[in-house]
Design a protein around this motif. Sequence first.
Motif, PDB file in Angstrom:
ATOM      1  N   GLY A 119      30.577  18.556  12.058  1.00  0.00           N
ATOM      2  CA  GLY A 119      29.157  18.633  12.368  1.00  0.00           C
ATOM      3  C   GLY A 119      28.543  17.288  12.664  1.00  0.00           C
ATOM      4  N   GLN A 120      28.966  16.258  11.951  1.00  0.00           N
ATOM      5  CA  GLN A 120      28.460  14.910  12.213  1.00  0.00           C
ATOM      6  C   GLN A 120      28.853  14.465  13.627  1.00  0.00           C
ATOM      7  OE1 GLN A 120      29.865  12.336   9.074  1.00  0.00           O
ATOM      8  NE2 GLN A 120      29.093  13.690   7.463  1.00  0.00           N
ATOM      9  N   LEU A 121      30.089  14.764  14.012  1.00  0.00           N
ATOM     10  CA  LEU A 121      30.529  14.405  15.358  1.00  0.00           C
ATOM     11  C   LEU A 121      29.791  15.233  16.399  1.00  0.00           C
ATOM     12  CD1 LEU A 121      32.314  12.828  17.261  1.00  0.00           C
ATOM     13  CD2 LEU A 121      34.185  14.431  16.773  1.00  0.00           C
ATOM     14  N   PHE A 122      29.584  16.505  16.124  1.00  0.00           N
ATOM     15  CA  PHE A 122      28.836  17.366  17.043  1.00  0.00           C
ATOM     16  C   PHE A 122      27.420  16.841  17.245  1.00  0.00           C
ATOM     17  CE2 PHE A 122      25.981  21.121  17.443  1.00  0.00           C
ATOM     18  CZ  PHE A 122      26.324  21.480  18.739  1.00  0.00           C
ATOM     19  N   ASP A 123      26.752  16.449  16.166  1.00  0.00           N
ATOM     20  CA  ASP A 123      25.396  15.899  16.285  1.00  0.00           C
ATOM     21  C   ASP A 123      25.391  14.626  17.120  1.00  0.00           C
ATOM     22  OD1 ASP A 123      24.292  17.941  14.788  1.00  0.00           O
ATOM     23  OD2 ASP A 123      24.467  16.864  12.893  1.00  0.00           O
ATOM     24  N   MET A 125      27.475  13.978  19.539  1.00  0.00           N
ATOM     25  CA  MET A 125      27.649  14.412  20.925  1.00  0.00           C
ATOM     26  C   MET A 125      26.318  14.854  21.521  1.00  0.00           C
ATOM     27  SD  MET A 125      31.223  16.545  20.374  1.00  0.00           S
ATOM     28  CE  MET A 125      31.237  17.279  22.014  1.00  0.00           C
ATOM     29  N   LEU A 126      25.532  15.575  20.730  1.00  0.00           N
ATOM     30  CA  LEU A 126      24.218  15.995  21.228  1.00  0.00           C
ATOM     31  C   LEU A 126      23.301  14.801  21.465  1.00  0.00           C
ATOM     32  CD1 LEU A 126      23.422  19.199  19.120  1.00  0.00           C
ATOM     33  CD2 LEU A 126      24.239  19.070  21.481  1.00  0.00           C
ATOM     34  N   ARG A 127      23.305  13.856  20.541  1.00  0.00           N
ATOM     35  CA  ARG A 127      22.453  12.664  20.708  1.00  0.00           C
ATOM     36  C   ARG A 127      22.835  11.895  21.966  1.00  0.00           C
ATOM     37  NH1 ARG A 127      23.219  12.259  15.055  1.00  0.00           N
ATOM     38  NH2 ARG A 127      24.815  10.655  15.353  1.00  0.00           N
ATOM     39  N   ALA A 128      24.112  11.907  22.304  1.00  0.00           N
ATOM     40  CA  ALA A 128      24.572  11.178  23.496  1.00  0.00           C
ATOM     41  C   ALA A 128      23.990  11.758  24.773  1.00  0.00           C
ATOM     42  CB  ALA A 128      26.101  11.185  23.559  1.00  0.00           C
ATOM     43  N   ILE A 129      23.599  13.024  24.742  1.00  0.00           N
ATOM     44  CA  ILE A 129      22.990  13.629  25.939  1.00  0.00           C
ATOM     45  C   ILE A 129      21.489  13.832  25.745  1.00  0.00           C
ATOM     46  CG2 ILE A 129      25.138  14.733  26.665  1.00  0.00           C
ATOM     47  CD1 ILE A 129      24.155  17.331  25.469  1.00  0.00           C
ATOM     48  N   GLY A 130      20.931  13.204  24.715  1.00  0.00           N
ATOM     49  CA  GLY A 130      19.487  13.222  24.523  1.00  0.00           C
ATOM     50  C   GLY A 130      18.944  14.472  23.874  1.00  0.00           C
ATOM     51  N   LEU A 131      19.778  15.209  23.102  1.00  0.00           N
ATOM     52  CA  LEU A 131      19.347  16.439  22.457  1.00  0.00           C
ATOM     53  C   LEU A 131      19.668  16.405  20.970  1.00  0.00           C
ATOM     54  CD1 LEU A 131      20.689  19.048  25.069  1.00  0.00           C
ATOM     55  CD2 LEU A 131      18.339  18.222  24.847  1.00  0.00           C
ATOM     56  N   ASP A 132      19.084  17.332  20.214  1.00  0.00           N
ATOM     57  CA  ASP A 132      19.505  17.563  18.842  1.00  0.00           C
ATOM     58  C   ASP A 132      19.617  19.054  18.616  1.00  0.00           C
ATOM     59  OD1 ASP A 132      16.917  18.574  18.311  1.00  0.00           O
ATOM     60  OD2 ASP A 132      16.210  16.587  17.735  1.00  0.00           O
ATOM     61  N   THR A 209      34.945  21.565  27.011  1.00  0.00           N
ATOM     62  CA  THR A 209      35.625  20.403  26.460  1.00  0.00           C
ATOM     63  C   THR A 209      36.166  20.722  25.070  1.00  0.00           C
ATOM     64  OG1 THR A 209      35.458  18.022  26.106  1.00  0.00           O
ATOM     65  CG2 THR A 209      33.589  19.361  25.404  1.00  0.00           C
ATOM     66  N   PHE A 210      36.705  19.696  24.412  1.00  0.00           N
ATOM     67  CA  PHE A 210      37.366  19.872  23.128  1.00  0.00           C
ATOM     68  C   PHE A 210      36.379  20.179  22.003  1.00  0.00           C
ATOM     69  CE2 PHE A 210      39.866  16.691  25.540  1.00  0.00           C
ATOM     70  CZ  PHE A 210      41.027  17.431  25.708  1.00  0.00           C
ATOM     71  N   HIS A 211      36.873  20.884  21.003  1.00  0.00           N
ATOM     72  CA  HIS A 211      36.088  21.131  19.802  1.00  0.00           C
ATOM     73  C   HIS A 211      36.070  19.854  18.953  1.00  0.00           C
ATOM     74  CE1 HIS A 211      34.777  22.878  16.010  1.00  0.00           C
ATOM     75  NE2 HIS A 211      34.477  23.989  16.647  1.00  0.00           N
ATOM     76  N   PRO A 212      34.958  19.573  18.277  1.00  0.00           N
ATOM     77  CA  PRO A 212      34.921  18.384  17.415  1.00  0.00           C
ATOM     78  C   PRO A 212      36.043  18.330  16.388  1.00  0.00           C
ATOM     79  CG  PRO A 212      32.713  19.221  17.731  1.00  0.00           C
ATOM     80  CD  PRO A 212      33.624  20.213  18.374  1.00  0.00           C
ATOM     81  N   ARG A 213      36.503  19.505  15.908  1.00  0.00           N
ATOM     82  CA  ARG A 213      37.581  19.479  14.915  1.00  0.00           C
ATOM     83  C   ARG A 213      38.862  18.889  15.502  1.00  0.00           C
ATOM     84  NH1 ARG A 213      38.439  25.171  16.360  1.00  0.00           N
ATOM     85  NH2 ARG A 213      36.693  25.885  15.088  1.00  0.00           N
ATOM     86  N   LEU A 214      39.114  19.117  16.795  1.00  0.00           N
ATOM     87  CA  LEU A 214      40.281  18.519  17.429  1.00  0.00           C
ATOM     88  C   LEU A 214      40.076  17.031  17.640  1.00  0.00           C
ATOM     89  CD1 LEU A 214      42.573  19.897  20.115  1.00  0.00           C
ATOM     90  CD2 LEU A 214      41.497  17.692  20.568  1.00  0.00           C
ATOM     91  N   LEU A 215      38.869  16.644  18.024  1.00  0.00           N
ATOM     92  CA  LEU A 215      38.594  15.228  18.263  1.00  0.00           C
ATOM     93  C   LEU A 215      38.784  14.400  16.997  1.00  0.00           C
ATOM     94  CD1 LEU A 215      35.402  15.552  20.495  1.00  0.00           C
ATOM     95  CD2 LEU A 215      37.749  15.113  21.241  1.00  0.00           C
TER      96      LEU A 215
END
Length: 238
Positions: A119-123, A125-132, A209-215
């Motif tokens: 979830g931390q990685l997912f958040d 990823m969202l911040r990188a595209i300007g979203l939450d 794209t990849f799931h955060p768990r794989l990343l």
Amino acid sequence: MRGLLMENLAETANAYMAWWSLAGVDCAVGEEPMNWLRPVQDAARPRISAADDGATLTRPQSFEAFMTWLAEGAAQPERRWPGAAIMPAGPVNAPLMVITDMPDPADLEAGVLFSDRAGQLFDAMLRAIGLDRQDVHLASLFLSRPPGAMVEATDLALAATRMRTHVMFASPQRLLLLGDRTIRTLMPTADSGLRKFNHDGGTLPAFATFHPRLLLGQPAAKAECWRVMQGLIEEMTK
């Protein structure tokens, strides 16, 4: 180092169980002896008409009705599995709808998708595209997690059908599909990057794209994931 090893072991175990599921093994022990050398017979399977499908009979006609049907419908595969369901969350007409395959064990404990380190990685990823999270509509193919994370082909087909309806009612501007199982279920011919997703109401741009768990277990995959996210940023700024 020990924590990373345990995470990799968990990913390996999930992959191992998925491999056996694809091989046709759906249980560890059977009640009756099996003659593995018997000739293969093509048994005729009864055809199931649309009228026999409880999901089709109760097809919802609005987003609110769809959510009620998703949570309470007796035909949903999640009714057979233990554990509480994690319902989709977020606004309709969102700039982005994110779809994953199913909750992780940590998600079931937390009661939300993408918890813990994934979830931390997912958040991020969202911040990188300007979203939450409040900006996106977040959903999963399955609301809960079956034993061994193994899903029957008929359940995957049902999940794909109801997700196309879900996307129509949620009416996002674009999609982000996370994880191999999600991509193969919804867009089996898709590669990573931009594609067009066909739903019950038309088409819309979709990124895979990849799931955060794989990343977390394979950091080298982050470069490819970032390439996809850059394409998503470009599409959002058009």
